[in-house]
Design an enzyme around this catalytic site. Sequence first.
Site, PDB file in Angstrom:
ATOM      1  N   ASP A 114      -2.238  12.411   0.992  1.00 30.19           N
ATOM      2  CA  ASP A 114      -2.636  11.788  -0.705  1.00 30.19           C
ATOM      3  C   ASP A 114      -2.483  12.922  -0.883  1.00 30.19           C
ATOM      4  OD1 ASP A 114      -3.224  10.263   2.171  1.00 30.19           O
ATOM      5  OD2 ASP A 114      -3.893   8.882   0.860  1.00 30.19           O
TER       6      ASP A 114
ATOM      7  N   ARG B 170       0.603  -1.217  -0.196  1.00 33.83           N
ATOM      8  CA  ARG B 170      -0.121  -0.198  -0.058  1.00 33.83           C
ATOM      9  C   ARG B 170       1.340   1.346  -0.057  1.00 33.83           C
ATOM     10  NH1 ARG B 170       2.584   1.527   4.797  1.00 33.83           N
ATOM     11  NH2 ARG B 170       1.695   2.697   4.580  1.00 33.83           N
TER      12      ARG B 170
ATOM     13  N   ASN C 229      -4.711  14.496   4.377  1.00 34.24           N
ATOM     14  CA  ASN C 229      -4.031  13.673   4.704  1.00 34.24           C
ATOM     15  C   ASN C 229      -5.214  12.333   5.341  1.00 34.24           C
ATOM     16  OD1 ASN C 229      -1.533  11.847   4.922  1.00 34.24           O
ATOM     17  ND2 ASN C 229      -1.604  12.788   7.176  1.00 34.24           N
TER      18      ASN C 229
END
Lengths: 365, 365
Positions: A244, A53, A254
């Site tokens: 992100d 991930r 985030n």
Amino acid sequence: MQVDGKHYRSIWFDDDSATVRIIDQRWLPHRFLIVELTSRKSFCDAIRDMWVRGAPLIGAAAAYGVAAEMQNDASDSALDEVCNELQQTRPTAVNLVWALNHMRQLLQGLPEQQRAAIAMKRAHEICDEDVECNRQIGLNGLQIIKNIAENKDVGQPVNILTHCNAGWLATVDWGTATSPIYHAAQADIRVHVWVDETRPRNQGAQLTAWEMDSHGISHQLIVDNAGGHLMQHGDVDLVIVGTDRTAANGDVCNKIGTYLKALAAKDNEIPFYVALPSPTIDWNITNGIAEIPIEERDGQEVTHVWGKLEDGNLASVQISPDGTAAGNPAFDVTPGRLVTGLITERGVAPATSEGLAAMFPKFSG
Amino acid sequence: MQVDGKHYRSIWFDDDSATVRIIDQRWLPHRFLIVELTSRKSFCDAIRDMWVRGAPLIGAAAAYGVAAEMQNDASDSALDEVCNELQQTRPTAVNLVWALNHMRQLLQGLPEQQRAAIAMKRAHEICDEDVECNRQIGLNGLQIIKNIAENKDVGQPVNILTHCNAGWLATVDWGTATSPIYHAAQADIRVHVWVDETRPRNQGAQLTAWEMDSHGISHQLIVDNAGGHLMQHGDVDLVIVGTDRTAANGDVCNKIGTYLKALAAKDNEIPFYVALPSPTIDWNITNGIAEIPIEERDGQEVTHVWGKLEDGNLASVQISPDGTAAGNPAFDVTPGRLVTGLITERGVAPATSEGLAAMFPKFSG
């Protein structure tokens, strides 16, 4: 980074077996399992079921997935199929789309017999580029830590709080938010890391704490509630988190809870930095809070907690009454006004439209 | 309040069996167990091992413990012994000390044969006084909710966020932070409660969610990280929390993480109220952040999470690597500047020295 004194990346090509290997992150921190990916299916499983991930790592895994397929079958149809299948594993992952489009464009004009070698070479390069980008982020962040260390009493560590896992496990190596920390340790600057557990999925407790432990960096796990209190009492010198998605105005999306830490940092005049590779800047979004859609995830992530039982088995426990409904927004947006600076591979930019545009003039037009 | 349609207090005298009964809260929300307390030992166990918790409930349990002892042995030495033993169960609990001193002073001047009856009567009264105090807090808080409800669109609930458990399980009935919520529900005002899980001990997930579920109040469990995001997006109209200790200047010491929610409420212009019975005001402390000592608890509360396994058994899981050190401050202090008002049994006071002194002139010296 280091695991028990040995250097690892989160994905690598093993020369002896000529296969791609990953750390199967589903079992961390309780099991450290290395898995060989060979078949198309194994790459798809690894991405879909989150054996790997983190955006950069997903991109790297996808590139290797295409390369591995080319070793088995370098036909146009195989290229199409592997790209389509990999894309469906996590359809909203931007880095996955980027890596697959990139590999497809690179390979489709080439003769079949050249595809396997060139694909594998490019996959290696994608990994190396990620590592280099994160290394630059680390060097830029290192300056910030150095400056703080110079103002501390001798022997006192720089206390750094981080949220979630923006570590090497989410990238190929170094991580983003953790890269300045690893660089500081390498430069013999004493650091102590407050690791937010990061409910609901506990990436801090499971991954960041494991990274710090494995690399030998002083750290303590805390609940997400504790950071404000620590800041009030002078126990935090600096916050560094990942992101992100960063809006063109410096708003930062985030993991949920980041905004609360940014508020506490502001209230206590503690620097709050966000580390990011520039590809995570979304130049089309000019107001992060209003425009970035926030994923609402399954409530079971809130009502259940996974971990290790006393007998060593892994299991989930339900913490709330049967049938309790849960709200589970996965991310929040921290307004740029709360961010001291954005640590990018090019340097530290102010978290404003002007700051980002000045550092990345080519993209911001 | 209600459990499956039946009214309960957290402690009560059962007339039929002539014994004191409690809900053994250690097993909530997974088991609803009622326990009879008869012996001196059973009262000590119940307080020490947190079958009952929450300051007012501990005080009530201690008063009943003395009364029950007087039924067995009303001598001076028995009175001394039961008070001393009970006091050692949780030596830092202010309400425990208060209740024991109160009972001792009441009883020691009385003839032995009168002690049992008077002690039991006084224990009942202590419970009733707590219930009445919380009822008044509820009525005062109800006005705040009513005012918000009047400005909502028809059919839209008032969304209230709470942290930890300042509910009826922590008092004798009504609770403090929850009392306005129960009163609003009773007044047919639609409310929806965001229940912070409240790591590390998860009192929100275990107790507040259970209270809301048992009483039939609309609610959703959220991780402690989520509140800021919900406030940013207009999903929270009001925050109400309890407090363990309120400084004379309006600073509020409450479960760790409260401060972060207060910051988010301020940043989003959402009213943030603290509900408290006036005895929790510490008139000797004039600067909460500087002067209130914060308990550092066992790190295992952070590294391990308790709950129900799939097979129905109760167990703890370890969420972090073996041997991870954890920081575990149990409370934080929210500065009065972030608090919209203090909901007391006398009315809603500004969270300032002047505001508290004006409402409680007798105590504020």
